[in-house]
Design a protein around this motif. Structure first.
Motif, short mmCIF file in Angstrom:
data_model
loop_
_atom_site.label_atom_id
_atom_site.label_comp_id
_atom_site.label_asym_id
_atom_site.label_seq_id
_atom_site.Cartn_x
_atom_site.Cartn_y
_atom_site.Cartn_z
N LEU A 34 96.31 -14.17 120.66
CA LEU A 34 95.74 -15.23 119.82
C LEU A 34 96.53 -16.53 119.92
O LEU A 34 97.70 -16.54 120.32
N ALA A 35 95.87 -17.61 119.54
CA ALA A 35 96.49 -18.94 119.58
C ALA A 35 96.30 -19.60 118.21
O ALA A 35 95.43 -19.19 117.43
N THR A 36 97.08 -20.62 117.96
CA THR A 36 96.91 -21.39 116.72
C THR A 36 96.44 -22.80 117.10
O THR A 36 95.99 -23.03 118.21
N GLY A 37 96.56 -23.74 116.17
CA GLY A 37 96.18 -25.13 116.47
C GLY A 37 94.83 -25.47 115.88
O GLY A 37 94.04 -24.59 115.54
N ASN A 65 100.31 -13.08 119.06
CA ASN A 65 100.19 -14.54 119.11
C ASN A 65 101.08 -15.14 120.19
O ASN A 65 102.09 -14.57 120.57
N LEU A 66 100.65 -16.29 120.64
CA LEU A 66 101.36 -16.97 121.73
C LEU A 66 102.74 -17.45 121.35
O LEU A 66 103.68 -17.36 122.16
N ASP A 67 102.87 -18.01 120.14
CA ASP A 67 104.11 -18.76 119.90
C ASP A 67 104.42 -18.93 118.41
O ASP A 67 103.57 -18.67 117.56
N GLU A 68 105.63 -19.36 118.17
CA GLU A 68 106.09 -19.64 116.81
C GLU A 68 107.22 -20.68 116.90
O GLU A 68 107.99 -20.68 117.87
N GLY A 137 94.57 -22.44 123.78
CA GLY A 137 94.18 -23.83 123.66
C GLY A 137 94.92 -24.60 124.73
O GLY A 137 95.65 -24.01 125.54
N ILE A 138 94.75 -25.89 124.78
CA ILE A 138 95.52 -26.70 125.72
C ILE A 138 96.07 -27.91 124.97
O ILE A 138 95.35 -28.55 124.19
N GLY A 139 97.34 -28.17 125.18
CA GLY A 139 97.96 -29.32 124.52
C GLY A 139 97.80 -30.58 125.35
O GLY A 139 97.45 -30.51 126.54
N HIS A 143 100.17 -28.08 128.12
CA HIS A 143 100.76 -26.76 127.86
C HIS A 143 99.71 -25.73 127.46
O HIS A 143 98.69 -26.05 126.86
N ILE A 144 100.00 -24.47 127.82
CA ILE A 144 99.34 -23.31 127.20
C ILE A 144 100.48 -22.59 126.49
O ILE A 144 101.59 -22.52 127.00
N GLY A 145 100.21 -22.03 125.31
CA GLY A 145 101.33 -21.65 124.47
C GLY A 145 102.16 -22.91 124.29
O GLY A 145 101.62 -24.02 124.17
N PHE A 146 103.46 -22.76 124.30
CA PHE A 146 104.31 -23.96 124.30
C PHE A 146 105.02 -24.11 125.65
O PHE A 146 106.17 -24.50 125.71
N ASN A 147 104.30 -23.78 126.70
CA ASN A 147 104.86 -23.93 128.04
C ASN A 147 104.68 -25.37 128.49
O ASN A 147 103.65 -25.75 129.06
N GLU A 206 89.84 -36.36 123.22
CA GLU A 206 91.28 -36.51 123.51
C GLU A 206 91.78 -35.50 124.54
O GLU A 206 92.84 -35.67 125.12
N LYS A 207 90.99 -34.43 124.78
CA LYS A 207 91.41 -33.42 125.76
C LYS A 207 90.77 -33.65 127.14
O LYS A 207 91.08 -32.92 128.08
N ALA A 208 89.87 -34.63 127.25
CA ALA A 208 89.07 -34.76 128.49
C ALA A 208 89.95 -34.93 129.74
O ALA A 208 89.71 -34.27 130.75
C1 F6R Z 1 99.07 -22.80 119.74
C2 F6R Z 1 99.36 -23.13 121.11
C3 F6R Z 1 99.10 -24.48 121.69
C4 F6R Z 1 97.81 -25.13 121.23
C5 F6R Z 1 97.66 -26.54 121.80
C6 F6R Z 1 96.42 -27.25 121.30
O1 F6R Z 1 99.40 -21.47 119.44
O2 F6R Z 1 99.86 -22.30 121.78
O3 F6R Z 1 99.11 -24.37 123.09
O4 F6R Z 1 96.73 -24.33 121.60
O5 F6R Z 1 98.78 -27.30 121.47
O6 F6R Z 1 96.56 -27.53 119.96
P1 F6R Z 1 95.35 -28.15 119.11
O7 F6R Z 1 94.31 -27.11 119.06
O8 F6R Z 1 95.93 -28.41 117.74
O9 F6R Z 1 94.92 -29.37 119.82
#
Ligand code: F6R
Length: 281
Positions: A34-37, A65-68, A137-139, A143-147, A206-208
């Motif tokens: 699972l992921a958060t965000g 979950n991916l991260d904390e 998700g993607i940051g 990043h995926i997770g906090f990579n 914003e993710k495009a």
């Molecule tokens: C969360 C995680 C992150 C988020 C990413 C997108 O557990 O691992 O990779 O998925 O930062 O965050 P949002 O959805 O807030 O744009």
């Protein structure tokens, strides 16, 4: 890789929730990553609705979950900024998952036990037989997770230092933005790639740019999400805004519309017009 573009974020979130629910229903002892965000909040809201309507049963699901964050005060369960709190609040408190089967990396471990906690997390996943499907998700940093950029594609669960881009992305979510820690414990890119299936959801304009770079750009550890290109069973769900910079959108739409494995997921309108066309023949 399958790329599915839905017209709106709400439809992309619902489709993602349906993919998860269908996977759980097909294999009850499901190991779900699972992921958060922000992106995931409505996915979990949809899963809660499905659970309440009797459409999905979490009783035998095991989650990872991916991260904390690392450096938050107090306890994971009660600190409102923790990802454990996020998961309880958005999903676990509302469905019949056994909380003992829910795992979040222990970013709250004492400083000298963090490395051991990261290794233990990997062992827990291995003991469970590996993750069946990892939600991602993607940051903005890719990043995926906090990579963050420069993470090795063979990285495993470990403590990382976050980038400025991620600080700017996530600090507004904190009760006090200045309280956002600069470190986190995250599954590695290699850990994610070990999941049998990957399911990435990205929504909004914003993710495009980062979505286009991740899916159609060269594979590089400057953008961890490009690692999805190396996975044999990756599904990416986007809304039209997040997909707006993709070059080959029409191809992805054509494949989605014609791939039998996605037949049950076609938007109702399209299904109805196909049925009509068939009836006319
Ligand atoms: C969360 C995680 C992150 C988020 C990413 C997108 O557990 O691992 O990779 O998925 O930062 O965050 P949002 O959805 O807030 O744009």
């Amino acid at each position: 890789m399958d790329i599915i573009v839905m017209p709106t974020a709400a439809e992309a979130e619902l489709l993602t929730a349906r993919i998860i629910a269908d996977a759980i229903n097909a294999k009850p002892f499901y190991k779900l990553g699972l992921a958060t965000g922000r992106t995931m909040e409505n996915v979990y809201a949809e899963l809660v609705k499905m659970y309440k309507a009797g459409k999905v049963d979490f009783s035998r699901v095991i989650s990872f979950n991916l991260d904390e964050y690392v450096g938050l005060k107090g306890k994971a369960e009660t600190n409102k900024d923790s990802y454990r709190y996020f998961m309880n609040y958005h999903l676990f408190n509302h469905v019949n998952i056994d909380k003992r089967n829910t795992h979040v990396p222990n970013g709250f471990a004492p400083a000298d036990e963090l490395d051991a906690a990261a290794i233990a997390y990997e062992e827990e996943m291995e003991d469970a037989g590996g993750v069946d499907m990892q939600l991602l998700g993607i940051g903005r940093s890719g990043h995926i997770g906090f990579n963050e950029p420069m993470s090795s594609f063979s990285s495993r669960t470990r403590v990382v230092t976050l980038t400025k881009t991620t600080y700017e992305q996530n600090s507004p979510l904190f009760t006090k933005p200045e309280d956002m820690p600069m470190r986190a414990m995250t599954m590695g890119v290699g850990t994610c790639l070990d999941a049998k299936r990957l399911l990435l959801l990205a929504t909004h304009k914003e993710k495009a740019n980062i979505v286009a770079a991740a899916l159609e750009g060269p594979v590089t550890n400057m953008i961890s999400a490009t690692a999805l290109q190396l996975h044999e069973n990756a599904v990416v769900v986007l809304d039209a805004d997040a997909a707006s910079k993709l070059k080959y959108k029409e191809e992805y739409a054509f494949q989605f519309a014609n791939d039998p494995k996605w037949a049950a997921y076609q938007p109702a309108k399209r299904k109805a017009s196909r049925a009509k066309a068939k009836a006319k023949k």
